[in-house]
Design a protein around this motif. Sequence first.
Motif, PDB file in Angstrom:
ATOM      1  N   VAL A  39       4.957   7.128 -17.008  1.00  0.00           N
ATOM      2  CA  VAL A  39       4.237   5.862 -16.866  1.00  0.00           C
ATOM      3  C   VAL A  39       4.031   5.172 -18.213  1.00  0.00           C
ATOM      4  O   VAL A  39       3.801   3.967 -18.253  1.00  0.00           O
ATOM      5  CB  VAL A  39       2.883   6.033 -16.133  1.00  0.00           C
ATOM      6  CG1 VAL A  39       3.088   6.578 -14.738  1.00  0.00           C
ATOM      7  CG2 VAL A  39       1.918   6.878 -16.911  1.00  0.00           C
ATOM      8  N   GLU A  40       4.133   5.923 -19.297  1.00  0.00           N
ATOM      9  CA  GLU A  40       3.993   5.321 -20.621  1.00  0.00           C
ATOM     10  C   GLU A  40       5.111   4.322 -20.912  1.00  0.00           C
ATOM     11  O   GLU A  40       4.945   3.438 -21.744  1.00  0.00           O
ATOM     12  CB  GLU A  40       3.976   6.414 -21.691  1.00  0.00           C
ATOM     13  CG  GLU A  40       2.785   7.348 -21.569  1.00  0.00           C
ATOM     14  CD  GLU A  40       2.895   8.557 -22.487  1.00  0.00           C
ATOM     15  OE1 GLU A  40       4.025   9.030 -22.736  1.00  0.00           O
ATOM     16  OE2 GLU A  40       1.844   9.023 -22.951  1.00  0.00           O
ATOM     17  N   ASP A  41       6.245   4.471 -20.224  1.00  0.00           N
ATOM     18  CA  ASP A  41       7.396   3.601 -20.450  1.00  0.00           C
ATOM     19  C   ASP A  41       7.329   2.298 -19.655  1.00  0.00           C
ATOM     20  O   ASP A  41       8.191   1.437 -19.813  1.00  0.00           O
ATOM     21  CB  ASP A  41       8.688   4.321 -20.066  1.00  0.00           C
ATOM     22  CG  ASP A  41       8.979   5.518 -20.969  1.00  0.00           C
ATOM     23  OD1 ASP A  41       8.309   5.654 -22.006  1.00  0.00           O
ATOM     24  OD2 ASP A  41       9.874   6.314 -20.627  1.00  0.00           O
ATOM     25  N   PHE A  42       6.330   2.163 -18.785  1.00  0.00           N
ATOM     26  CA  PHE A  42       6.266   1.008 -17.890  1.00  0.00           C
ATOM     27  C   PHE A  42       4.899   0.350 -17.967  1.00  0.00           C
ATOM     28  O   PHE A  42       3.894   1.019 -18.186  1.00  0.00           O
ATOM     29  CB  PHE A  42       6.530   1.448 -16.441  1.00  0.00           C
ATOM     30  CG  PHE A  42       7.911   1.979 -16.221  1.00  0.00           C
ATOM     31  CD1 PHE A  42       8.958   1.132 -15.922  1.00  0.00           C
ATOM     32  CD2 PHE A  42       8.171   3.342 -16.326  1.00  0.00           C
ATOM     33  CE1 PHE A  42      10.237   1.624 -15.724  1.00  0.00           C
ATOM     34  CE2 PHE A  42       9.447   3.845 -16.131  1.00  0.00           C
ATOM     35  CZ  PHE A  42      10.484   2.976 -15.833  1.00  0.00           C
ATOM     36  N   PRO A  43       4.842  -0.963 -17.720  1.00  0.00           N
ATOM     37  CA  PRO A  43       3.536  -1.626 -17.660  1.00  0.00           C
ATOM     38  C   PRO A  43       2.763  -1.165 -16.418  1.00  0.00           C
ATOM     39  O   PRO A  43       3.350  -0.706 -15.436  1.00  0.00           O
ATOM     40  CB  PRO A  43       3.878  -3.110 -17.563  1.00  0.00           C
ATOM     41  CG  PRO A  43       5.337  -3.221 -17.393  1.00  0.00           C
ATOM     42  CD  PRO A  43       5.957  -1.896 -17.615  1.00  0.00           C
ATOM     43  N   SER A  44       1.455  -1.303 -16.469  1.00  0.00           N
ATOM     44  CA  SER A  44       0.608  -0.886 -15.350  1.00  0.00           C
ATOM     45  C   SER A  44       1.010  -1.556 -14.046  1.00  0.00           C
ATOM     46  O   SER A  44       0.971  -0.937 -12.981  1.00  0.00           O
ATOM     47  CB  SER A  44      -0.853  -1.188 -15.644  1.00  0.00           C
ATOM     48  OG  SER A  44      -1.324  -0.372 -16.679  1.00  0.00           O
ATOM     49  N   SER A  45       1.393  -2.813 -14.127  1.00  0.00           N
ATOM     50  CA  SER A  45       1.775  -3.535 -12.907  1.00  0.00           C
ATOM     51  C   SER A  45       2.995  -2.907 -12.238  1.00  0.00           C
ATOM     52  O   SER A  45       3.079  -2.854 -11.009  1.00  0.00           O
ATOM     53  CB  SER A  45       2.029  -5.002 -13.220  1.00  0.00           C
ATOM     54  OG  SER A  45       3.063  -5.133 -14.177  1.00  0.00           O
ATOM     55  N   THR A  46       3.928  -2.413 -13.021  1.00  0.00           N
ATOM     56  CA  THR A  46       5.113  -1.770 -12.463  1.00  0.00           C
ATOM     57  C   THR A  46       4.746  -0.447 -11.809  1.00  0.00           C
ATOM     58  O   THR A  46       5.249  -0.121 -10.728  1.00  0.00           O
ATOM     59  CB  THR A  46       6.177  -1.557 -13.557  1.00  0.00           C
ATOM     60  OG1 THR A  46       6.508  -2.821 -14.123  1.00  0.00           O
ATOM     61  CG2 THR A  46       7.425  -0.905 -13.002  1.00  0.00           C
ATOM     62  N   VAL A  47       3.863   0.312 -12.441  1.00  0.00           N
ATOM     63  CA  VAL A  47       3.418   1.580 -11.865  1.00  0.00           C
ATOM     64  C   VAL A  47       2.714   1.312 -10.536  1.00  0.00           C
ATOM     65  O   VAL A  47       2.940   2.024  -9.541  1.00  0.00           O
ATOM     66  CB  VAL A  47       2.500   2.342 -12.842  1.00  0.00           C
ATOM     67  CG1 VAL A  47       1.933   3.586 -12.199  1.00  0.00           C
ATOM     68  CG2 VAL A  47       3.260   2.681 -14.116  1.00  0.00           C
ATOM     69  N   LYS A  48       1.868   0.290 -10.481  1.00  0.00           N
ATOM     70  CA  LYS A  48       1.177  -0.070  -9.239  1.00  0.00           C
ATOM     71  C   LYS A  48       2.175  -0.531  -8.179  1.00  0.00           C
ATOM     72  O   LYS A  48       2.024  -0.214  -6.994  1.00  0.00           O
ATOM     73  CB  LYS A  48       0.137  -1.172  -9.485  1.00  0.00           C
ATOM     74  CG  LYS A  48      -0.931  -0.826 -10.493  1.00  0.00           C
ATOM     75  CD  LYS A  48      -1.826   0.281 -10.028  1.00  0.00           C
ATOM     76  CE  LYS A  48      -2.908   0.553 -11.068  1.00  0.00           C
ATOM     77  NZ  LYS A  48      -3.521   1.845 -10.916  1.00  0.00           N
ATOM     78  N   LEU A  49       3.205  -1.271  -8.584  1.00  0.00           N
ATOM     79  CA  LEU A  49       4.228  -1.718  -7.646  1.00  0.00           C
ATOM     80  C   LEU A  49       4.978  -0.529  -7.052  1.00  0.00           C
ATOM     81  O   LEU A  49       5.256  -0.504  -5.843  1.00  0.00           O
ATOM     82  CB  LEU A  49       5.197  -2.672  -8.339  1.00  0.00           C
ATOM     83  CG  LEU A  49       6.320  -3.236  -7.476  1.00  0.00           C
ATOM     84  CD1 LEU A  49       5.749  -4.120  -6.376  1.00  0.00           C
ATOM     85  CD2 LEU A  49       7.293  -4.014  -8.335  1.00  0.00           C
ATOM     86  N   ILE A  50       5.305   0.444  -7.874  1.00  0.00           N
ATOM     87  CA  ILE A  50       5.966   1.656  -7.384  1.00  0.00           C
ATOM     88  C   ILE A  50       5.057   2.379  -6.393  1.00  0.00           C
ATOM     89  O   ILE A  50       5.505   2.829  -5.333  1.00  0.00           O
ATOM     90  CB  ILE A  50       6.371   2.570  -8.559  1.00  0.00           C
ATOM     91  CG1 ILE A  50       7.470   1.909  -9.392  1.00  0.00           C
ATOM     92  CG2 ILE A  50       6.825   3.939  -8.056  1.00  0.00           C
ATOM     93  CD1 ILE A  50       7.720   2.573 -10.735  1.00  0.00           C
ATOM     94  N   GLY A  51       3.778   2.477  -6.727  1.00  0.00           N
ATOM     95  CA  GLY A  51       2.823   3.107  -5.824  1.00  0.00           C
ATOM     96  C   GLY A  51       2.734   2.363  -4.495  1.00  0.00           C
ATOM     97  O   GLY A  51       2.703   2.986  -3.424  1.00  0.00           O
ATOM     98  N   ALA A  52       2.707   1.053  -4.552  1.00  0.00           N
ATOM     99  CA  ALA A  52       2.650   0.256  -3.318  1.00  0.00           C
ATOM    100  C   ALA A  52       3.913   0.455  -2.483  1.00  0.00           C
ATOM    101  O   ALA A  52       3.840   0.559  -1.247  1.00  0.00           O
ATOM    102  CB  ALA A  52       2.460  -1.219  -3.661  1.00  0.00           C
TER     103      ALA A  52
END
Length: 121
Positions: A39-52
Amino acid sequence: MTIAFYIVAGLAALVFLAAGLMKLTQPKPALVEKGLTWVEDFPSSTVKLIGAAEVLGAIGLIVPAATNVAPALSPIAATALTIVMLGAAVVHLRRKEAPGLQIGLAVLAAVAAVLGFLTVI
């Protein structure tokens, strides 16, 4: 074969629902502490998008087939989750990490997709 689909899809749905909810509800530092260093390689929004995507995929695996409302969406959701996990495997390979879990989940989702296309549609 329908029972096999529900067993495989149910197992996959549980795993993806848990993983997706974790990504949606936890901040990045908490995810890193839990071992998700990617997750350090991605912005928080991308991590949340993956989770969604994982949560929606988990819902899509079960609800359409169980309610018989557009049951073709279940194997399509499984196919989409397979693609998500193959992308995750690529990320881990690029980070020189073992992608075993991601490949295993991709296979599980792919099996759900095949069983779904054979039985639900």
